[in-house]
Design a protein around this motif. Structure first.
Motif, PDB file in Angstrom:
ATOM      1  N   PRO A  70      37.917  50.460  16.106  1.00  0.00           N
ATOM      2  CA  PRO A  70      38.565  51.387  15.177  1.00  0.00           C
ATOM      3  C   PRO A  70      37.788  52.526  14.704  1.00  0.00           C
ATOM      4  O   PRO A  70      38.454  53.358  13.834  1.00  0.00           O
ATOM      5  N   ASP A  71      36.532  52.691  15.185  1.00  0.00           N
ATOM      6  CA  ASP A  71      35.673  53.833  14.509  1.00  0.00           C
ATOM      7  C   ASP A  71      35.599  54.985  15.314  1.00  0.00           C
ATOM      8  O   ASP A  71      34.654  55.954  14.980  1.00  0.00           O
ATOM      9  N   TRP A  72      36.362  55.337  16.147  1.00  0.00           N
ATOM     10  CA  TRP A  72      36.534  56.446  16.918  1.00  0.00           C
ATOM     11  C   TRP A  72      36.727  57.570  15.882  1.00  0.00           C
ATOM     12  O   TRP A  72      37.509  57.753  14.946  1.00  0.00           O
ATOM     13  N   GLU A 215      38.067  58.371   6.939  1.00  0.00           N
ATOM     14  CA  GLU A 215      37.390  57.135   6.565  1.00  0.00           C
ATOM     15  C   GLU A 215      38.401  56.202   6.170  1.00  0.00           C
ATOM     16  O   GLU A 215      38.548  55.189   6.798  1.00  0.00           O
ATOM     17  N   GLU A 216      39.561  56.779   5.732  1.00  0.00           N
ATOM     18  CA  GLU A 216      40.487  55.710   5.137  1.00  0.00           C
ATOM     19  C   GLU A 216      41.301  55.138   6.520  1.00  0.00           C
ATOM     20  O   GLU A 216      41.639  53.910   6.415  1.00  0.00           O
ATOM     21  N   MET A 217      41.592  56.114   7.375  1.00  0.00           N
ATOM     22  CA  MET A 217      42.307  55.613   8.487  1.00  0.00           C
ATOM     23  C   MET A 217      41.358  54.581   9.372  1.00  0.00           C
ATOM     24  O   MET A 217      42.065  53.431   9.819  1.00  0.00           O
ATOM     25  N   ARG A 218      40.047  55.035   9.510  1.00  0.00           N
ATOM     26  CA  ARG A 218      39.241  53.973  10.284  1.00  0.00           C
ATOM     27  C   ARG A 218      39.264  52.857   9.738  1.00  0.00           C
ATOM     28  O   ARG A 218      39.129  51.557  10.376  1.00  0.00           O
ATOM     29  N   LYS A 219      39.286  52.665   8.321  1.00  0.00           N
ATOM     30  CA  LYS A 219      38.973  51.624   7.582  1.00  0.00           C
ATOM     31  C   LYS A 219      40.142  50.592   7.790  1.00  0.00           C
ATOM     32  O   LYS A 219      40.316  49.280   7.958  1.00  0.00           O
ATOM     33  N   LEU A 228      46.135  49.263  14.424  1.00  0.00           N
ATOM     34  CA  LEU A 228      45.509  50.128  15.404  1.00  0.00           C
ATOM     35  C   LEU A 228      46.334  50.012  16.699  1.00  0.00           C
ATOM     36  O   LEU A 228      46.608  51.060  17.176  1.00  0.00           O
ATOM     37  N   GLU A 229      46.708  48.712  16.998  1.00  0.00           N
ATOM     38  CA  GLU A 229      47.822  48.882  18.009  1.00  0.00           C
ATOM     39  C   GLU A 229      48.935  49.380  18.001  1.00  0.00           C
ATOM     40  O   GLU A 229      49.464  50.170  18.671  1.00  0.00           O
ATOM     41  N   ALA A 230      49.494  49.381  16.580  1.00  0.00           N
ATOM     42  CA  ALA A 230      50.716  50.144  16.457  1.00  0.00           C
ATOM     43  C   ALA A 230      50.426  51.634  16.431  1.00  0.00           C
ATOM     44  O   ALA A 230      51.567  52.373  16.971  1.00  0.00           O
TER      45      ALA A 230
END
Ligand code: N01
Length: 488
Positions: A70-72, A215-219, A228-230
């Motif tokens: 999730p952290d790319w 950062e919000e997206m990665r969180k 993330l899959e979606a």
């Protein structure tokens, strides 16, 4: 019933070798070793360290399905982030303790039912099964340009970047317009006194949004794997994958319009100088060569300290590159972004199977393997990302996982004692090759008439010539009638 104890040797600790290690452990194989010729894991990501290195497929798709990241930092993250991902995953799954570094295998021979391996160090090993996870693009292709050895400055291949050479204030020539050359130009424009791009064949450039993930997206990706899959499988993404495949297999050439129109618009809107625009305009159909995805190449090549050189290279001289128009381009550094010999795989290893059959004899005409995995006379020797295996622009990591699913079923048969040797039959391989080559001749890579690393020495495309769904379906379960089994 008690399972047989099986010793497995994996060759290579890149993306596919690490995958093999994880899956072997998961399946309870504890007698295995991964031999790695270098001193670190990572394969491609260890060897390539050039400025601007990134994946040319979306980062979230460039992970193992069981270990999403999730952290790319962005859609196309920098190479060192990808190297960290593989090192971290290798450690997390406890695979590092199974790796022998600085251990290069010279030869493997099948003797009395087992593989006998010789290491460069003089050591030997004996195994029931060998998994070759040696990668596809790792032998640099050095172009046949006159005078290469005459250059007095620094000259190196993109995958052997010399970080001791300072770039600031230097005049750099980059030869090659594949993903690598394009990424290097994007990274270095404005960082050197001058960067010249030697373009023999202009490429279609597909624009891509590489805005960093907030950062919000990665969180949100961290906290909700489903999100993330979606995000990975949006309708737009799935449609583009589908359309890409349809163009490659030429099932629906209307789909080509989307790619051509998008790339064309990118060219028309991004390049302001009409003369430069024409020099950058490709004369082949998009996707005839591997498509280049770049967020910033057109901006970079228009930088005041960047220049496109479309004239053919006449020769390299002590001070630089002489082009066909007679001009000498004075340079301090020349980078060969000229790609790789894509037909090497495990070579130069000497591999000998049953009946004295060698890999060199089997591959005399071209590298071949049944479904890219197994070869007659090479029992219990299986490949990840073997010949003719890559599927379109799909990430090789996904391809390798599907291939592992298939190989694992052969390992189970061996472990259960159903037989002691499994390899594709000669008839199955020849029938597969016939079908594959017939299909390959219908792909855009063949019909489009482009030159690229997708073509073998006879000009036949050496990638999977059907669609992705067919690949996935084929990988579900081996058709055992296509295999020779010994010791049943
Ligand atoms: O190599 P390429 P690449 N004079 O073979 C040119 C993967 N990749 O390293 O088109 C002048 O694509 C040649 O010209 P032409 C990705 O799968 C992955 O860029 O034959 N030019 C071409 O432009 C990619 O597809 C990542 O006319 C000469 C270039 O060299 C694959 O690697 C990142 C020449 C070779 O292009 C290979 O890409 C980057 C000559 N004599 C790449 N000889 C990651 O995901 C050759 N050329 C890590």
């Amino acid at each position: 019933m008690a399972k047989r104890s099986i010793r497995v040797v994996v060759i290579g600790a890149g993306m596919a070798g690490i995958l093999a290690g994880i899956k072997l452990r998961e399946a309870g194989f504890d007698d295995f070793v991964i031999y790695e010729k270098a001193d670190r894991v990572g394969g491609t990501w260890r060897e390539n360290t050039y400025p601007g290195l990134t994946c040319d497929t979306p980062s979230h798709h460039y992970t193992y399905t069981f270990e999403r990241n999730p952290d790319w930092s962005s859609y196309l993250p920098p190479g060192p982030e990808i190297q960290d991902y593989f090192e971290g995953t290798c450690a997390k799954y406890g695979v590092d303790k199974f790796i022998r570094f600085n251990a290069e295998i010279d030869s493997a021979e099948f003797v009395e039912g087992r593989w006998h391996l010789h290491l460069q160090s003089g050591e030997r090993d004996v195994a029931d099964v060998v998994i070759a996870a040696t990668g596809v693009l790792h032998h640099p292709s050095v172009p046949d340009i006159k005078g290469l050895e005459d250059f007095r400055g620094k000259l190196f291949h993109s995958s052997r970047w010399d970080h001791n050479v300072p770039l600031e204030g230097k005049r750099i020539g980059v030869i090659g317009t594949g993903s690598t050359g394009v990424q290097i130009i994007s990274a270095l424009a404005g960082k050197a006194e001058l960067i010249e791009h030697y373009v023999r064949t202009p490429q279609w450039i597909m624009p891509v949004d590489n805005t960093p993930y907030s950062e919000e997206m990665r969180k949100s990706f961290r906290e909700d794997p489903a999100a993330l899959e979606a995000a990975m499988k949006t309708e737009e993404y799935l449609a583009s994958v589908n359309s890409y495949t349809q163009v490659i297999t030429r099932e629906n050439m209307d789909a080509a319009q989307f790619w051509k129109a998008t790339c064309l618009q990118n060219l028309e809107e991004s390049v302001t100088d009409p003369v430069l625009r024409e020099k950058l305009r490709p004369d082949h159909e998009p996707l005839c060569k591997r498509l280049i995805f770049s967020p910033d190449y057109y901006q970079a090549i228009q930088h005041p300290q960047a220049a496109l050189v479309p004239e053919q290279i006449e020769r390299i001289e002590a001070d630089g590159i002489r082009t066909g128009d007679g001009q000498l381009h004075k340079l301090d550094i020349i980078v060969l972004a000229t790609g790789f010999k894509a037909d090497q795989f495990m070579r130069p290893m000497q591999i000998t199977g049953t009946n004295g059959v060698t890999l060199e004899s089997l591959w005399e005409r071209r590298p071949k393997a049944y479904l890219a995995i197994s070869m007659p006379d090479f029992p219990n020797f299986y490949m990840l990302n073997g010949p003719n295996g890559p599927v379109g622009n799909f990430p090789l990591i996904d391809i390798a996982e599907h291939q592992w699913h298939y190989i694992a079923q052969m390992l189970e048969k061996l472990r259960n004692g159903d037989c002691t040797g499994i390899c594709a039959s000669a008839e199955a391989l020849e029938a597969f090759e016939e079908r594959r080559i017939e299909a390959a001749k219908k792909t855009v890579w063949f019909v489009g008439g482009c030159k690229s690393w997708y073509l073998d020495a006879e000009g036949i495309p050496s990638s999977w010539p059907w669609d992705y769904n067919r690949f996935v379906a084929e990988m579900q379960q081996p058709k055992w009638v296509d295999f020779d089994m010994t010791g049943t």
